[in-house]
Structures are given as C-alpha cells and as structure tokens.
Scaffold this motif. Structure first.
Motif, PDB file in Angstrom:
ATOM      1  N   ALA A 115       0.573  -1.438  -0.048  1.00  0.00           N
ATOM      2  CA  ALA A 115      -0.256  -0.139   0.023  1.00  0.00           C
ATOM      3  C   ALA A 115       0.787   1.245  -0.020  1.00  0.00           C
ATOM      4  O   ALA A 115       2.005   1.199   0.479  1.00  0.00           O
ATOM      5  CB  ALA A 115      -0.918   0.041   1.192  1.00  0.00           C
ATOM      6  N   VAL A 116       0.471   2.423  -0.698  1.00  0.00           N
ATOM      7  CA  VAL A 116       1.060   3.484  -0.402  1.00  0.00           C
ATOM      8  C   VAL A 116       0.359   4.668   0.158  1.00  0.00           C
ATOM      9  O   VAL A 116       1.113   5.703   0.347  1.00  0.00           O
ATOM     10  CB  VAL A 116       1.403   4.128  -2.206  1.00  0.00           C
ATOM     11  CG1 VAL A 116       2.487   2.944  -2.758  1.00  0.00           C
ATOM     12  CG2 VAL A 116       0.147   4.106  -3.004  1.00  0.00           C
ATOM     13  N   ASP A 117      -0.894   4.272   0.511  1.00  0.00           N
ATOM     14  CA  ASP A 117      -1.578   5.358   1.201  1.00  0.00           C
ATOM     15  C   ASP A 117      -2.794   4.688   2.105  1.00  0.00           C
ATOM     16  O   ASP A 117      -3.151   3.245   1.623  1.00  0.00           O
ATOM     17  CB  ASP A 117      -2.245   6.306   0.428  1.00  0.00           C
ATOM     18  CG  ASP A 117      -2.772   7.569   1.272  1.00  0.00           C
ATOM     19  OD1 ASP A 117      -2.651   7.856   2.464  1.00  0.00           O
ATOM     20  OD2 ASP A 117      -3.308   8.603   0.645  1.00  0.00           O
ATOM     21  N   LEU A 118      -3.279   5.340   3.320  1.00  0.00           N
ATOM     22  CA  LEU A 118      -4.404   4.642   3.821  1.00  0.00           C
ATOM     23  C   LEU A 118      -5.091   5.446   4.545  1.00  0.00           C
ATOM     24  O   LEU A 118      -4.964   6.853   4.831  1.00  0.00           O
ATOM     25  CB  LEU A 118      -3.740   3.892   5.177  1.00  0.00           C
ATOM     26  CG  LEU A 118      -4.557   2.920   5.825  1.00  0.00           C
ATOM     27  CD1 LEU A 118      -4.677   1.580   5.021  1.00  0.00           C
ATOM     28  CD2 LEU A 118      -3.613   2.406   7.090  1.00  0.00           C
ATOM     29  N   GLU A 119      -6.404   5.348   4.461  1.00  0.00           N
ATOM     30  CA  GLU A 119      -7.339   6.055   4.875  1.00  0.00           C
ATOM     31  C   GLU A 119      -8.601   5.695   5.610  1.00  0.00           C
ATOM     32  O   GLU A 119      -8.907   4.319   5.274  1.00  0.00           O
ATOM     33  CB  GLU A 119      -8.050   7.158   3.733  1.00  0.00           C
ATOM     34  CG  GLU A 119      -8.663   6.261   2.666  1.00  0.00           C
ATOM     35  CD  GLU A 119      -9.056   7.137   1.341  1.00  0.00           C
ATOM     36  OE1 GLU A 119     -10.158   7.342   1.158  1.00  0.00           O
ATOM     37  OE2 GLU A 119      -8.192   7.463   0.663  1.00  0.00           O
ATOM     38  N   ALA A 120      -9.259   6.103   6.262  1.00  0.00           N
ATOM     39  CA  ALA A 120     -10.631   5.307   6.965  1.00  0.00           C
ATOM     40  C   ALA A 120     -11.655   5.226   6.137  1.00  0.00           C
ATOM     41  O   ALA A 120     -11.891   6.012   5.262  1.00  0.00           O
ATOM     42  CB  ALA A 120     -10.920   6.433   8.344  1.00  0.00           C
ATOM     43  N   GLY A 121     -12.217   4.212   6.213  1.00  0.00           N
ATOM     44  CA  GLY A 121     -13.422   3.746   5.457  1.00  0.00           C
ATOM     45  C   GLY A 121     -14.590   3.756   6.313  1.00  0.00           C
ATOM     46  O   GLY A 121     -14.565   3.790   7.663  1.00  0.00           O
TER      47      GLY A 121
END
Length: 320
Positions: A115-121
């Motif tokens: 992964a290159v980014d992570l955000e709340a879902g």
C-alpha cells in the motif's frame, strides 16, 4: 476509537523510519498500538510514544534473533488476540510481507500488500496501491477478518504526535514451527554511510549511459552531496558496474523517495516499475526522445558527464 496494531521494525531499540510512517498512517484510522519484539524492544518505547503509540507491547526472547520469521508471526498473532485491532500494519519489506502473509493465513483474514496510502473507510481502512508497473492506482479494503496491510516505505511523511506509550509485556507462546529454521551465521553488511535504498528520501541512480563501473563515482558524488542513496538500472547491474543490491526496477527494488534523479537511464518499463511512485522525478539524458522524459517532473537534455558534476558542485556551494 478502534486500535490499530503496528509491527515495529527496529535494531536494538533504534526504530527504523518505515515504522514511524506506519504510526502516522495508523492515526488516520484509529489509535496506534505498537508491537516491539526482540533485543532492545523496551528501548524503542520512547520513540514510538513520541510518534503516536498509545501503548507499546514488548516481548524480548532469543527466538526472534535465532530463528526466522515464525516466532514473530506467533507474537503478532498473540498481539491480535490481546488487542482485537481494526487493522494490522507491517512495513513492506521482504521479511515484512512474509510475516504479514503468514499472519493473515492464521487469522483467516484478507491481506493487502505494498500500500502507498491509507485512509479511514465506512467499515474497514481503505488502502491505495500502485499497480501494473505504477500505471494505475487502486483503492481496496479487506472484507474478511482483521485487515493485514503492508505499506511501502516513504508512503507518508513522519509526523510526531506525542502519546502515552505505556509499555506492556506481551505473553507469547511459541508454536512448534517457531524453531524449525535456525539462523546459523550472520555477516554484517558493509556500511557505505548512505541511507538504505528503499527508505531513502532521495535516490540518485545511474544507468547504461554511465558507461562503466569507474564512472559511478560521478553518481556517488552527487548522491553524497544530497545525503542520498545510490541506485542503478538493470543494464548497469547486468554489466557488472554496480551491485545487484542497488538495482531499482521490476526485478530489483521498488523505491518511492521524495526525489529521484535518473542519470543516463532510458526509462524502460522494467525500471519505471520500480521508481514511478517517486514524488518528484528528475532525468538527465542526452537523448531527447528517451522514454524517461515522458515520466519526469523535470528533465535535462545533456551529457551526464557534463551535467552531473555541475549539479554536484552547485549543491555543495549552496550547502557551504
């Protein structure tokens, strides 16, 4: 707020930069809980707390150094059972991806790698990946079990966020397989004084245009002036001009620095696959039609033997 378990990559308590990036990403989706294993685990707590870890789970045992990855998987499984996290984040190194895959299999969970980014879902964390030689970006989430996600180095800026960092001893019972593969010897890697290639914020790479092992001194001089790592294209490595450990590309290492300087590299898809996610790309090539210029933010059409030394001197003069 749900807790997010972060696997700590450290050496005798010195926390490596990719772990600090994971703590930054973890704060986007929950409350970071760090897991530090092996010699010096407790010494890492202060750094982890400074970067957002509300708790630091530790377990020091000789098995982590004496055997391969299974003891670490046993510990991560124990930590998941103790914390019940919303996700598990692991640095996306070769070892990290093996640990993550084994853990996901044990948990019966889905896994996302590189992964290159992570955000709340809405339900689970949403990960961004670069796919098909970084030609496309995808967003995905794990729909079964506890998400296990490996994150590439340099995917996030390190952001200090002081937290409690309470140290807690983790109880770990090693499985029968933990001592199956023993490490019989180690050879320390010779230090060049430069950053690790996959973790460096700046990478300077040379390719076929360098035209000889002796000419890589020009590339190294620019890298040293910038405090950068040195990379090489497959053509340069295959010619014996630079070690394979420094190869950037589909069959080498993937890098994602803030700045990537490609000198004498044509830009074949094999090389682009390993560096295309770099934040800013600069190319130096005397062939104005080289494919690398389709990718770059800044391009210099010129002979690297003229351009690179001038660039090195300019960097040195400004720093001086």
């Amino acid at each position: 707020m749900a807790e997010v378990l972060v696997y700590v990559d450290h050496v005798d308590g010195a926390v490596r930069k990719p772990t600090l990036e994971l703590l930054t990403l973890a704060r986007r989706v929950g409350e970071p809980v760090a897991l530090a294993l092996g010699a010096g685990a407790e010494k890492s707590a202060a750094t982890l707390a400074e970067h957002g870890a509300s708790r630091v789970l530790t377990h020091e045992a000789s098995e982590y150094g004496d055997y391969l990855v299974v003891p670490k998987v046993d510990a991560l499984q124990a930590a998941v059972e103790a914390v019940s996290p919303a996700a598990v984040l692991v640095p996306s190194s070769a070892e990290g991806k093996e640990i993550a895959a084994r853990l996901a299999l044990r948990l019966g969970s889905g896994i996302i790698t590189d992964a290159v980014d992570l955000e709340a879902g809405a339900e689970e964390p949403v990960a961004t990946q670069s796919v098909f030689a970084a030609a496309f970006s995808t967003k995905s989430r794990v729909s079964k079990g506890t998400p296990v996600i490996t994150v590439k180095p340099n995917s996030a800026a390190v952001e200090p966020a002081p937290a409690a960092g309470a140290v807690e001893a983790l109880s770990v019972t090693f499985s029968a397989a933990a001592t199956g593969t023993k490490v019989t010897s180690r050879t320390p890697r010779e230090s060049t004084g430069r950053p690790e290639l996959t973790e460096a914020a700046i990478v300077v790479s040379g390719g076929r245009g360098v035209n000889g092992a002796e000419n890589f001194a020009i590339i190294e001089a620019l890298a040293d002036s910038l405090g950068a790592a040195v990379g090489a294209s497959r053509a340069a490595v295959d010619a014996g001009w630079y070690p394979h450990t420094n190869q950037v590309g589909q069959t080498g290492k993937s890098v994602s620095p803030q700045l990537y300087i490609a000198s004498g590299i044509s830009g074949a898809i094999q090389h682009r696959a390993g560096m295309q996610t770099s934040k800013t790309i600069v190319a130096i090539n005397k062939d104005a039609e080289a494919p690398i210029f389709d990718l770059v933010d800044y391009g210099v059409v010129g002979d690297l033997f003229d351009v690179v030394p001038q660039l090195t001197e300019e960097v040195k003069s400004r720093k001086g």
